[in-house]
Design a protein around this motif. Sequence first.
Motif, mmCIF file in Angstrom:
data_model
loop_
_atom_site.group_PDB
_atom_site.id
_atom_site.type_symbol
_atom_site.label_atom_id
_atom_site.label_comp_id
_atom_site.label_asym_id
_atom_site.label_seq_id
_atom_site.Cartn_x
_atom_site.Cartn_y
_atom_site.Cartn_z
ATOM 1 N N LEU A 1 -11.057 7.039 1.768
ATOM 2 C CA LEU A 1 -10.754 8.145 0.862
ATOM 3 C C LEU A 1 -11.958 8.508 0.008
ATOM 4 C CD1 LEU A 1 -7.282 6.880 -0.419
ATOM 5 C CD2 LEU A 1 -7.712 8.498 1.433
ATOM 6 N N SER A 2 -12.707 7.509 -0.399
ATOM 7 C CA SER A 2 -13.858 7.761 -1.268
ATOM 8 C C SER A 2 -15.072 6.940 -0.882
ATOM 9 C CB SER A 2 -13.492 7.429 -2.724
ATOM 10 O OG SER A 2 -13.389 6.019 -2.895
ATOM 11 N N GLY A 3 -14.886 5.989 0.017
ATOM 12 C CA GLY A 3 -15.987 5.117 0.384
ATOM 13 C C GLY A 3 -16.290 4.060 -0.652
ATOM 14 N N GLY A 4 -15.348 3.810 -1.565
ATOM 15 C CA GLY A 4 -15.647 2.854 -2.627
ATOM 16 C C GLY A 4 -14.429 2.291 -3.304
ATOM 17 N N CYS A 5 -14.477 2.284 -4.617
ATOM 18 C CA CYS A 5 -13.505 1.523 -5.398
ATOM 19 C C CYS A 5 -12.133 2.166 -5.505
ATOM 20 C CB CYS A 5 -14.056 1.272 -6.805
ATOM 21 S SG CYS A 5 -15.530 0.243 -6.822
ATOM 22 N N VAL A 6 -11.997 3.450 -5.166
ATOM 23 C CA VAL A 6 -10.659 4.045 -5.169
ATOM 24 C C VAL A 6 -9.755 3.279 -4.219
ATOM 25 C CG1 VAL A 6 -9.338 6.055 -4.408
ATOM 26 C CG2 VAL A 6 -11.294 6.361 -5.925
ATOM 27 N N GLU A 7 -10.273 2.962 -3.041
ATOM 28 C CA GLU A 7 -9.483 2.227 -2.067
ATOM 29 C C GLU A 7 -9.109 0.840 -2.585
ATOM 30 O OE1 GLU A 7 -11.996 5.074 0.416
ATOM 31 O OE2 GLU A 7 -12.146 3.974 -1.457
ATOM 32 N N GLU A 8 -10.043 0.181 -3.233
ATOM 33 C CA GLU A 8 -9.767 -1.161 -3.740
ATOM 34 C C GLU A 8 -8.666 -1.128 -4.798
ATOM 35 O OE1 GLU A 8 -13.298 -3.067 -5.106
ATOM 36 O OE2 GLU A 8 -14.445 -2.588 -3.300
ATOM 37 N N GLU A 9 -8.761 -0.157 -5.696
ATOM 38 C CA GLU A 9 -7.752 -0.065 -6.748
ATOM 39 C C GLU A 9 -6.390 0.320 -6.183
ATOM 40 O OE1 GLU A 9 -7.311 2.615 -10.742
ATOM 41 O OE2 GLU A 9 -8.834 1.046 -10.678
ATOM 42 N N LEU A 10 -6.373 1.237 -5.221
ATOM 43 C CA LEU A 10 -5.119 1.674 -4.622
ATOM 44 C C LEU A 10 -4.450 0.529 -3.868
ATOM 45 C CD1 LEU A 10 -3.044 3.770 -3.950
ATOM 46 C CD2 LEU A 10 -4.595 4.722 -2.233
ATOM 47 N N LEU A 11 -5.216 -0.229 -3.106
ATOM 48 C CA LEU A 11 -4.645 -1.354 -2.378
ATOM 49 C C LEU A 11 -4.099 -2.403 -3.343
ATOM 50 C CD1 LEU A 11 -4.026 -2.764 0.273
ATOM 51 C CD2 LEU A 11 -6.372 -3.661 0.291
ATOM 52 N N ALA A 12 -4.817 -2.630 -4.436
ATOM 53 C CA ALA A 12 -4.328 -3.594 -5.438
ATOM 54 C C ALA A 12 -3.000 -3.130 -6.031
ATOM 55 C CB ALA A 12 -5.369 -3.768 -6.540
ATOM 56 N N SER A 13 -2.847 -1.834 -6.275
ATOM 57 C CA SER A 13 -1.586 -1.307 -6.815
ATOM 58 C C SER A 13 -0.459 -1.419 -5.791
ATOM 59 C CB SER A 13 -1.766 0.152 -7.239
ATOM 60 O OG SER A 13 -2.720 0.271 -8.274
ATOM 61 N N ILE A 14 -0.785 -1.217 -4.521
ATOM 62 C CA ILE A 14 0.220 -1.365 -3.466
ATOM 63 C C ILE A 14 0.704 -2.807 -3.390
ATOM 64 C CG2 ILE A 14 0.528 -1.354 -0.958
ATOM 65 C CD1 ILE A 14 -1.282 1.144 -0.886
ATOM 66 N N VAL A 15 -0.226 -3.730 -3.409
ATOM 67 C CA VAL A 15 0.129 -5.155 -3.354
ATOM 68 C C VAL A 15 0.984 -5.552 -4.557
ATOM 69 C CG1 VAL A 15 -0.813 -7.496 -3.421
ATOM 70 C CG2 VAL A 15 -1.893 -5.755 -1.963
ATOM 71 N N ALA A 16 0.744 -4.905 -5.692
ATOM 72 C CA ALA A 16 1.507 -5.210 -6.906
ATOM 73 C C ALA A 16 2.855 -4.476 -6.955
ATOM 74 C CB ALA A 16 0.677 -4.842 -8.135
ATOM 75 N N ASP A 17 3.232 -3.783 -5.877
ATOM 76 C CA ASP A 17 4.519 -3.074 -5.786
ATOM 77 C C ASP A 17 4.693 -2.043 -6.905
ATOM 78 O OD1 ASP A 17 5.383 -4.432 -3.485
ATOM 79 O OD2 ASP A 17 6.137 -6.111 -4.681
ATOM 80 N N GLU A 18 3.667 -1.274 -7.169
ATOM 81 C CA GLU A 18 3.732 -0.279 -8.229
ATOM 82 C C GLU A 18 4.305 1.065 -7.772
ATOM 83 O OE1 GLU A 18 -0.027 0.149 -10.136
ATOM 84 O OE2 GLU A 18 -0.281 -2.003 -10.522
ATOM 85 N N PHE A 19 4.530 1.236 -6.450
ATOM 86 C CA PHE A 19 4.915 2.548 -5.947
ATOM 87 C C PHE A 19 6.293 2.528 -5.298
ATOM 88 C CE2 PHE A 19 0.166 2.474 -5.357
ATOM 89 C CZ PHE A 19 -0.112 3.248 -6.477
ATOM 90 N N ASP A 20 6.978 3.657 -5.396
ATOM 91 C CA ASP A 20 8.291 3.849 -4.786
ATOM 92 C C ASP A 20 8.115 4.033 -3.280
ATOM 93 O OD1 ASP A 20 10.814 4.661 -3.976
ATOM 94 O OD2 ASP A 20 11.124 5.999 -5.674
ATOM 95 N N THR A 21 8.834 3.260 -2.488
ATOM 96 C CA THR A 21 8.729 3.385 -1.043
ATOM 97 C C THR A 21 9.593 4.508 -0.472
ATOM 98 O OG1 THR A 21 10.480 1.751 -0.698
ATOM 99 C CG2 THR A 21 8.208 0.929 -0.786
ATOM 100 N N GLN A 22 10.429 5.127 -1.294
ATOM 101 C CA GLN A 22 11.372 6.126 -0.784
ATOM 102 C C GLN A 22 10.792 7.539 -0.759
ATOM 103 O OE1 GLN A 22 14.342 5.113 0.542
ATOM 104 N NE2 GLN A 22 13.406 3.108 0.150
ATOM 105 N N ILE A 23 9.984 7.874 -1.730
ATOM 106 C CA ILE A 23 9.424 9.226 -1.789
ATOM 107 C C ILE A 23 7.915 9.155 -1.979
ATOM 108 C CG2 ILE A 23 11.529 10.297 -2.673
ATOM 109 C CD1 ILE A 23 10.285 10.203 -5.459
ATOM 110 N N PRO A 24 7.186 10.136 -1.457
ATOM 111 C CA PRO A 24 5.726 10.139 -1.620
ATOM 112 C C PRO A 24 5.326 10.330 -3.079
ATOM 113 C CG PRO A 24 6.414 11.619 0.139
ATOM 114 C CD PRO A 24 7.654 11.244 -0.611
#
Length: 317
Positions: free
Chosen positions: A54-77
């Motif tokens: 997405l950015s070639g850098g830390c955006v991906e790292e932060e986004l993956l960390a948030s996913i692992v921490a279950d910060e997002f709703d799996t039902q809607i985008p």
Amino acid sequence: MQTQDYAVLNAAFDAVDRGQACWLATVVAVHGSSPRPVGSMALFLPPASQVGSLSGGCVEEELLASIVADEFDTQIPQVLQYGVSAQENARLGLPCGGHLSIFLQYLSVEKDLDWLHRVRDALQARAVAQRRVHRRSGATEVSLGERFAELHFGDDSLTQSFGPRQRMLLVGAGQLAASVAELALGLDYDVLVCDPRDDARADWRGPAIPLLPGMPDDAVRAHADDSQSVVITLTHDPRIDDMALMEALESKAWYVGALGSLRTTEQRKERLSALGVASDAIDRLHAPVGLDIGSKTPPEIAVSIIAELVRLRRRGV
């Protein structure tokens, strides 16, 4: 469509097919500078895997960390913003002024395997597939067509086209074809070379790409008869080049070019007309091929050819 995007979609299909949890992220808006354009995708497979960028850098790292921490709703985008402040830009390492809007979608077997399957089948058939994701439900629809459309992100949905890679069929396995192929591969073209001459194929000194035997008109029909294809003749032998051009000029290929001087180009057009090629089809011919930059050597001529293709594609021709 870039090879990296193919990899993302294939990885998404494989992950969903085996029931692995995964998230598809798409860049839907860019403000200021950005290393990756709108439409770029990445697939996240927690806890630690990623395909695409997405950015070639830390955006991906932060986004993956948030996913692992279950910060997002799996039902809607969800729509996520990165780089909205100078402090965050500095922390994430985004270019100056960069601000990304990311559309994040959880993929599941029940909701997403069918559309991923349809998109993959379409791309294998060199068709254009369009996905439309409803923002309120996450439901995805796929339609097929021939024309690629720019990504559209609205209040209700995300609409994104997936087209086949640009394909380049070069007729003639000589030194110039080798130089053109090298540059075209760097721009992510799917490059094929056709030459009915056994000795020419045996003497190939270019990159490791398919070398097709047989007649060039057959190669055009089999491999380059669609709106994402380019056909360029380079042999200097009218017995070979004209066969390819007769077929290519009547095909769906968006660009047809031929090597030669102004004089040989006029002679070629006269021959094509005498062979029954329609005048409006002959008018499609880009010849002499490439931009007039005074090129002499094979690498210089290759640069002029690739430069013309870049200019036409950027202008939406």
